[in-house]
Design an enzyme around this catalytic site. Structure first.
Site, PDB file in Angstrom:
ATOM      1  N   HIS A  23       0.636  -1.332  -0.116  1.00 27.31           N
ATOM      2  CA  HIS A  23      -0.002   0.113  -0.036  1.00 27.31           C
ATOM      3  C   HIS A  23       0.719   1.193   0.092  1.00 27.31           C
ATOM      4  CE1 HIS A  23      -3.758  -2.098   0.562  1.00 27.31           C
ATOM      5  NE2 HIS A  23      -3.068  -2.729   1.460  1.00 27.31           N
ATOM      6  N   ASP A  30      -7.252  -2.124  -0.824  1.00 21.06           N
ATOM      7  CA  ASP A  30      -8.377  -2.982   0.025  1.00 21.06           C
ATOM      8  C   ASP A  30      -9.436  -2.817  -0.441  1.00 21.06           C
ATOM      9  OD1 ASP A  30      -6.145  -4.090   1.331  1.00 21.06           O
ATOM     10  OD2 ASP A  30      -6.383  -3.020   3.017  1.00 21.06           O
ATOM     11  N   GLU A  94      -6.038 -12.487   2.833  1.00 29.78           N
ATOM     12  CA  GLU A  94      -6.977 -11.613   3.061  1.00 29.78           C
ATOM     13  C   GLU A  94      -7.913 -11.339   1.972  1.00 29.78           C
ATOM     14  OE1 GLU A  94      -4.470  -7.794   3.560  1.00 29.78           O
ATOM     15  OE2 GLU A  94      -3.930  -8.542   5.442  1.00 29.78           O
ATOM     16  N   HIS A  97      -7.712  -7.737  -0.128  1.00 27.38           N
ATOM     17  CA  HIS A  97      -6.516  -7.180  -0.416  1.00 27.38           C
ATOM     18  C   HIS A  97      -6.107  -7.740  -1.830  1.00 27.38           C
ATOM     19  CE1 HIS A  97      -2.107  -5.693   0.064  1.00 27.38           C
ATOM     20  NE2 HIS A  97      -1.954  -6.795  -1.006  1.00 27.38           N
TER      21      HIS A  97
HETATM   22 ZN   LIG Z   1      -4.168  -4.578   1.853  1.00 30.26          ZN
END
Ligand SMILES: [Zn+2]
Length: 114
Positions: A23, A30, A94, A97
């Site tokens: 990021h 996200d 995740e 993500h």
């Molecule tokens: Zn992320």
């Protein structure tokens, strides 16, 4: 946040600020999906849920155990499908993500943002 989780099993969910995350290079997002009314689709966990239930690599097991529903898994599959079509890569840990490249490529191409 890193100080709280760095020596625990939750460390995989938080970036070490000394290294930064994708990021920080501007190559990761996200995201989730909304329906036509602007309501978030049910993905089985909220974004940034720190636990195995959020990890795509265990979805089949959680579906079989009844901890995720078919609808929740299908929402995650739809999100991955549209993000892959847009050129993003998903990760195993995740569901929210997505990234355009890995760390080495990001380091070569972009400056890290604080
Ligand atoms: Zn992320």
């Amino acid at each position: 946040m890193w100080a709280m989780v760095s020596n625990t099993e939750k460390a995989i969910y938080v970036a070490n600020p000394a290294i930064g995350s994708l990021h920080n290079y501007g190559v990761a997002v996200d995201v989730s999906l909304l329906n036509e009314k602007g309501e978030e689709l049910d993905m089985g966990t909220p974004v940034d849920y720190f636990g195995e239930l959020a990890e795509p690599r265990y979805e089949k097991r959680f579906l079989a155990e009844g901890k995720l529903t078919r609808e929740q898994v299908s929402h995650r599959l739809l999100l991955r499908e549209v993000m892959r079509e847009a050129g993003f890569q998903d990760i195993a840990t995740e569901w929210w993500h997505f990234q355009l490249c890995g760390r080495e490529e990001a380091k070569k191409k972009y400056e890290i943002l604080p």
